[in-house]
Every structure is written in structure tokens, then in C-alpha cells.
Scaffold this motif. Structure first.
Motif, PDB file in Angstrom:
ATOM      1  N   VAL A   1      38.492 -20.625  58.970  1.00 16.97           N
ATOM      2  CA  VAL A   1      39.043 -20.678  60.327  1.00 16.97           C
ATOM      3  C   VAL A   1      37.926 -20.496  61.350  1.00 16.97           C
ATOM      4  CG1 VAL A   1      40.549 -19.503  61.974  1.00 16.97           C
ATOM      5  CG2 VAL A   1      41.345 -19.901  59.630  1.00 16.97           C
ATOM      6  N   ALA A   2      37.053 -19.523  61.094  1.00 11.02           N
ATOM      7  CA  ALA A   2      35.946 -19.259  62.018  1.00 11.02           C
ATOM      8  C   ALA A   2      35.000 -20.453  62.123  1.00 11.02           C
ATOM      9  CB  ALA A   2      35.177 -18.019  61.564  1.00 11.02           C
ATOM     10  N   ALA A   3      34.861 -21.191  61.013  1.00 11.81           N
ATOM     11  CA  ALA A   3      33.973 -22.355  61.012  1.00 11.81           C
ATOM     12  C   ALA A   3      34.643 -23.603  61.572  1.00 11.81           C
ATOM     13  CB  ALA A   3      33.494 -22.633  59.588  1.00 11.81           C
ATOM     14  N   GLY A   4      35.946 -23.516  61.839  1.00  6.37           N
ATOM     15  CA  GLY A   4      36.671 -24.666  62.366  1.00  6.37           C
ATOM     16  C   GLY A   4      37.167 -25.625  61.302  1.00  6.37           C
ATOM     17  N   ASP A   5      37.032 -25.249  60.021  1.00  6.24           N
ATOM     18  CA  ASP A   5      37.478 -26.123  58.936  1.00  6.24           C
ATOM     19  C   ASP A   5      38.962 -25.937  58.617  1.00  6.24           C
ATOM     20  OD1 ASP A   5      34.971 -27.193  58.670  1.00  6.24           O
ATOM     21  OD2 ASP A   5      34.385 -25.936  56.977  1.00  6.24           O
ATOM     22  N   PHE A   6      39.474 -24.715  58.791  1.00  6.08           N
ATOM     23  CA  PHE A   6      40.875 -24.419  58.514  1.00  6.08           C
ATOM     24  C   PHE A   6      41.593 -24.094  59.819  1.00  6.08           C
ATOM     25  CE2 PHE A   6      39.185 -22.491  54.311  1.00  6.08           C
ATOM     26  CZ  PHE A   6      39.072 -23.755  53.756  1.00  6.08           C
ATOM     27  N   HIS A   7      42.883 -24.342  59.821  1.00 10.27           N
ATOM     28  CA  HIS A   7      43.668 -24.130  61.031  1.00 10.27           C
ATOM     29  C   HIS A   7      44.949 -23.378  60.670  1.00 10.27           C
ATOM     30  CE1 HIS A   7      40.896 -26.972  62.885  1.00 10.27           C
ATOM     31  NE2 HIS A   7      41.104 -27.756  61.838  1.00 10.27           N
ATOM     32  N   THR A   8      44.883 -22.066  60.780  1.00  7.96           N
ATOM     33  CA  THR A   8      46.037 -21.205  60.543  1.00  7.96           C
ATOM     34  C   THR A   8      45.831 -19.915  61.307  1.00  7.96           C
ATOM     35  OG1 THR A   8      47.328 -19.985  58.883  1.00  7.96           O
ATOM     36  CG2 THR A   8      44.984 -20.249  58.442  1.00  7.96           C
ATOM     37  N   ASP A   9      46.919 -19.352  61.803  1.00  2.00           N
ATOM     38  CA  ASP A   9      46.824 -18.057  62.474  1.00  2.00           C
ATOM     39  C   ASP A   9      47.296 -16.931  61.558  1.00  2.00           C
ATOM     40  OD1 ASP A   9      49.498 -18.606  62.388  1.00  2.00           O
ATOM     41  OD2 ASP A   9      49.848 -18.481  64.551  1.00  2.00           O
ATOM     42  N   ASP A  10      47.475 -17.257  60.269  1.00  2.00           N
ATOM     43  CA  ASP A  10      47.953 -16.257  59.312  1.00  2.00           C
ATOM     44  C   ASP A  10      47.228 -16.420  57.971  1.00  2.00           C
ATOM     45  OD1 ASP A  10      49.365 -14.320  57.956  1.00  2.00           O
ATOM     46  OD2 ASP A  10      51.204 -15.510  57.757  1.00  2.00           O
ATOM     47  N   PRO A  11      45.935 -16.069  57.906  1.00  4.26           N
ATOM     48  CA  PRO A  11      45.191 -16.205  56.651  1.00  4.26           C
ATOM     49  C   PRO A  11      45.799 -15.419  55.494  1.00  4.26           C
ATOM     50  CG  PRO A  11      43.673 -15.903  58.476  1.00  4.26           C
ATOM     51  CD  PRO A  11      45.056 -15.647  59.017  1.00  4.26           C
ATOM     52  N   VAL A  12      46.322 -14.230  55.773  1.00  4.43           N
ATOM     53  CA  VAL A  12      46.902 -13.411  54.705  1.00  4.43           C
ATOM     54  C   VAL A  12      48.165 -14.069  54.154  1.00  4.43           C
ATOM     55  CG1 VAL A  12      47.960 -11.192  54.145  1.00  4.43           C
ATOM     56  CG2 VAL A  12      45.908 -11.268  55.567  1.00  4.43           C
TER      57      VAL A  12
ATOM     58  N   ARG B   1      46.386 -31.266  41.868  1.00  3.96           N
ATOM     59  CA  ARG B   1      46.998 -32.068  42.932  1.00  3.96           C
ATOM     60  C   ARG B   1      47.977 -31.228  43.751  1.00  3.96           C
ATOM     61  NH1 ARG B   1      48.469 -35.698  39.948  1.00  3.96           N
ATOM     62  NH2 ARG B   1      50.679 -35.232  39.636  1.00  3.96           N
ATOM     63  N   TRP B   2      48.793 -30.420  43.073  1.00 11.58           N
ATOM     64  CA  TRP B   2      49.752 -29.569  43.789  1.00 11.58           C
ATOM     65  C   TRP B   2      49.039 -28.506  44.612  1.00 11.58           C
ATOM     66  CZ3 TRP B   2      53.079 -28.752  38.771  1.00 11.58           C
ATOM     67  CH2 TRP B   2      53.729 -29.956  38.467  1.00 11.58           C
ATOM     68  N   LEU B   3      47.953 -27.974  44.060  1.00  9.30           N
ATOM     69  CA  LEU B   3      47.185 -26.969  44.796  1.00  9.30           C
ATOM     70  C   LEU B   3      46.593 -27.573  46.064  1.00  9.30           C
ATOM     71  CD1 LEU B   3      45.776 -24.246  45.169  1.00  9.30           C
ATOM     72  CD2 LEU B   3      43.982 -25.047  43.597  1.00  9.30           C
ATOM     73  N   ILE B   4      46.005 -28.747  45.947  1.00  7.10           N
ATOM     74  CA  ILE B   4      45.403 -29.403  47.109  1.00  7.10           C
ATOM     75  C   ILE B   4      46.462 -29.718  48.162  1.00  7.10           C
ATOM     76  CG2 ILE B   4      44.367 -31.589  47.857  1.00  7.10           C
ATOM     77  CD1 ILE B   4      42.592 -31.444  45.370  1.00  7.10           C
ATOM     78  N   ARG B   5      47.623 -30.162  47.718  1.00  9.32           N
ATOM     79  CA  ARG B   5      48.697 -30.470  48.662  1.00  9.32           C
ATOM     80  C   ARG B   5      49.139 -29.213  49.407  1.00  9.32           C
ATOM     81  NH1 ARG B   5      53.306 -33.558  45.813  1.00  9.32           N
ATOM     82  NH2 ARG B   5      51.586 -35.047  45.675  1.00  9.32           N
ATOM     83  N   GLN B   6      49.262 -28.105  48.675  1.00 14.97           N
ATOM     84  CA  GLN B   6      49.666 -26.847  49.309  1.00 14.97           C
ATOM     85  C   GLN B   6      48.592 -26.345  50.265  1.00 14.97           C
ATOM     86  OE1 GLN B   6      52.607 -25.540  48.936  1.00 14.97           O
ATOM     87  NE2 GLN B   6      52.387 -23.533  49.897  1.00 14.97           N
ATOM     88  N   MET B   7      47.330 -26.440  49.854  1.00 19.30           N
ATOM     89  CA  MET B   7      46.235 -26.023  50.728  1.00 19.30           C
ATOM     90  C   MET B   7      46.216 -26.847  52.010  1.00 19.30           C
ATOM     91  SD  MET B   7      43.128 -25.470  47.969  1.00 19.30           S
ATOM     92  CE  MET B   7      41.905 -25.182  49.259  1.00 19.30           C
ATOM     93  N   ALA B   8      46.416 -28.152  51.878  1.00 20.68           N
ATOM     94  CA  ALA B   8      46.401 -29.021  53.055  1.00 20.68           C
ATOM     95  C   ALA B   8      47.483 -28.608  54.042  1.00 20.68           C
ATOM     96  CB  ALA B   8      46.585 -30.478  52.621  1.00 20.68           C
ATOM     97  N   GLY B   9      48.676 -28.339  53.531  1.00 23.18           N
ATOM     98  CA  GLY B   9      49.770 -27.940  54.405  1.00 23.18           C
ATOM     99  C   GLY B   9      49.558 -26.577  55.033  1.00 23.18           C
ATOM    100  N   GLU B  10      49.035 -25.643  54.261  1.00 23.43           N
ATOM    101  CA  GLU B  10      48.835 -24.284  54.765  1.00 23.43           C
ATOM    102  C   GLU B  10      47.700 -24.206  55.783  1.00 23.43           C
ATOM    103  OE1 GLU B  10      50.408 -21.532  54.406  1.00 23.43           O
ATOM    104  OE2 GLU B  10      51.721 -21.820  52.671  1.00 23.43           O
ATOM    105  N   LEU B  11      46.663 -25.010  55.573  1.00 24.99           N
ATOM    106  CA  LEU B  11      45.421 -24.825  56.325  1.00 24.99           C
ATOM    107  C   LEU B  11      45.117 -25.947  57.303  1.00 24.99           C
ATOM    108  CD1 LEU B  11      43.287 -23.550  53.313  1.00 24.99           C
ATOM    109  CD2 LEU B  11      44.577 -22.193  54.975  1.00 24.99           C
ATOM    110  N   GLY B  12      46.027 -26.924  57.405  1.00 27.28           N
ATOM    111  CA  GLY B  12      45.812 -28.004  58.356  1.00 27.28           C
ATOM    112  C   GLY B  12      44.584 -28.836  58.045  1.00 27.28           C
ATOM    113  N   VAL B  13      44.387 -29.120  56.758  1.00 31.70           N
ATOM    114  CA  VAL B  13      43.220 -29.882  56.314  1.00 31.70           C
ATOM    115  C   VAL B  13      43.699 -31.157  55.636  1.00 31.70           C
ATOM    116  CG1 VAL B  13      41.134 -29.828  54.889  1.00 31.70           C
ATOM    117  CG2 VAL B  13      41.966 -27.730  55.947  1.00 31.70           C
ATOM    118  N   ASP B  14      42.979 -32.236  55.831  1.00 33.70           N
ATOM    119  CA  ASP B  14      43.320 -33.490  55.174  1.00 33.70           C
ATOM    120  C   ASP B  14      43.127 -33.352  53.665  1.00 33.70           C
ATOM    121  OD1 ASP B  14      42.324 -36.390  54.152  1.00 33.70           O
ATOM    122  OD2 ASP B  14      43.735 -36.592  55.819  1.00 33.70           O
TER     123      ASP B  14
END
Length: 205
Positions: free
Chosen positions: A140-151, A182-195
Motif C-alpha cells: 500500500v505504501a509503495a502504491g502497488d496495493f489499494h486497500t484501507d484494511d490490510p489486516v 489461480r484462486w489465490l491470485i483472483r482473491q488477491m486481485a479483488g482484495e488489493l485492487g491489483v490486476d
């Protein structure tokens, strides 16, 4: 012959406790089993740990300390937040290099009837979530992830892998390695606003 220190002997007993849990199951393992395998007396184990429950709790804490230390080494060589988080979660996944999923699933089952064990497991799970949340916070600090709830994101991502571990180990509708990634990447993308493409092939700095 070099005499082992009390700490070395303690670690040996805890290691053997983990081995016996994996071999016999948490509900079946006895202090006598651990003592015989470790080459010490059962009374010595009781003297140091007081109860079987304390012995098991200390063994699980040791296993967590080791896993978190290994996790630190896994992410150390990755040079972007995406690569670090994906590396950490891939290692944590049941198809990764993390060991001991059988022990943890056994512990979760036992904890349904043992509130003291449930409390210990909850505390250990919080440490895992905090470690993953720290990696997310770096992104998030680096601008790569987009979430206001890391925990919260870390909790949901690890929960996904925990559930998949159960299915993977008991071979009930067992997912493939590719499915889990594949499922992990899909979940990460949704949680963190990453392609998803950025996660499938994380860039290097």
C-alpha cells in the motif's frame, strides 16, 4: 561426549512432540510416547511442562516461530511488494514448501473441544495474519496495493488457504496446484485492487 543443555533437550522434546502428533494424531499422542521417542522419562517432561496440554501448546508455538522465520527468508529475496506477498502466500499454501499442515488441521479439530488450545491457536493465527498484513501494508505504501484494511485482507487471504489446505490434505474434491494458485491470485486481485496479470507474473524492480 558433550552434555546437552536444558534448552537443547527442551527443543528435542518439543520436536518429538510435533513428530508424534503427526504420526499418531493430537488426541492419541501421550506424554509416554513423546518421552520414549525423545529418550527421556515421562516424569521429566511433566516436570518441565506440567501437562500434556502445555507440552502441545509449546510445541505449536515452536513450530510457528520456525515457520515465521522461514517466511522471513522467503520474502527477503523478493524485490517488489507484489513478489514478496505472492511468494509468502505461495509458500504458506498447502502446495507450497510450508510443512506441518497435517498438524495444524489436527489442532484445529481438537480446539473445537479444548478452549485453552483454541486460545493458543487464535494467538498463533494472529501472528500469521500480522505478518501477511505487514507485507500488504508495504505494498500500500509503495502504491502497488489499494486497500484501507490490510489486516482484514490478510485474514481473508489466509482463511482461503486454510480452507484449501483441508480439502487438499484429506483429498476431498482435491484442487490442483494450478487451481490453488489461480484462486489465490483472483482473491488477491479483488482484495488489493491489483490486476490479475500483474500477480500472475510479478514484475521485478
Amino acid at each position: 561426549m558433550v552434555r546437552k543443555s536444558a534448552q537443547d533437550r527442551r527443543v528435542e522434546v518439543l520436536n518429538e512432540t510435533l513428530n508424534q502428533i503427526q504420526l499418531l494424531g493430537m488426541s492419541a499422542v501421550r506424554v509416554a510416547d513423546v518421552a520414549e521417542a525423545a529418550g527421556v522419562s515421562a516424569s521429566l517432561i511433566i516436570y518441565h511442562f506440567r501437562t500434556k496440554e502445555n507440552l502441545i501448546a509449546e510445541a505449536l508455538i515452536l513450530a510457528t516461530e520456525r515457520d515465521l522465520s522461514t517466511l522471513g527468508r522467503v520474502v527477503r529475496d523478493a524485490d517488489t511488494p507484489i513478489a514478496r506477498l505472492l511468494g509468502a502466500l505461495s509458500w504458506y499454501a498447502p502446495t507450497g514448501e510450508a510443512r506441518g499442515w497435517q498438524i495444524w488441521i489436527d489442532a484445529w479439530s481438537a480446539a473445537m473441544r479444548d478452549r485453552a488450545l483454541a486460545k493458543v491457536l487464535g494467538q498463533l493465527q494472529e501472528r500469521w495474519i500480522d505478518a501477511v498484513a505487514e507485507l500488504i501494508g508495504e505494498g500500500v505504501a509503495a502504491g502497488d496495493f489499494h486497500t484501507d484494511d490490510p489486516v482484514g485482507a490478510a485474514s481473508r487471504l489466509t482463511a482461503l488457504l486454510d480452507g484449501l489446505a483441508v480439502r487438499y490434505l484429506v483429498e476431498f474434491a482435491r484442487p490442483s496446484h494450478d487451481d490453488i494458485r489461480r484462486w489465490l491470485i483472483r482473491q488477491m486481485a479483488g482484495e488489493l485492487g491489483v490486476d490479475e496479470d500483474a500477480l500472475a507474473a510479478p514484475r521485478r524492480a
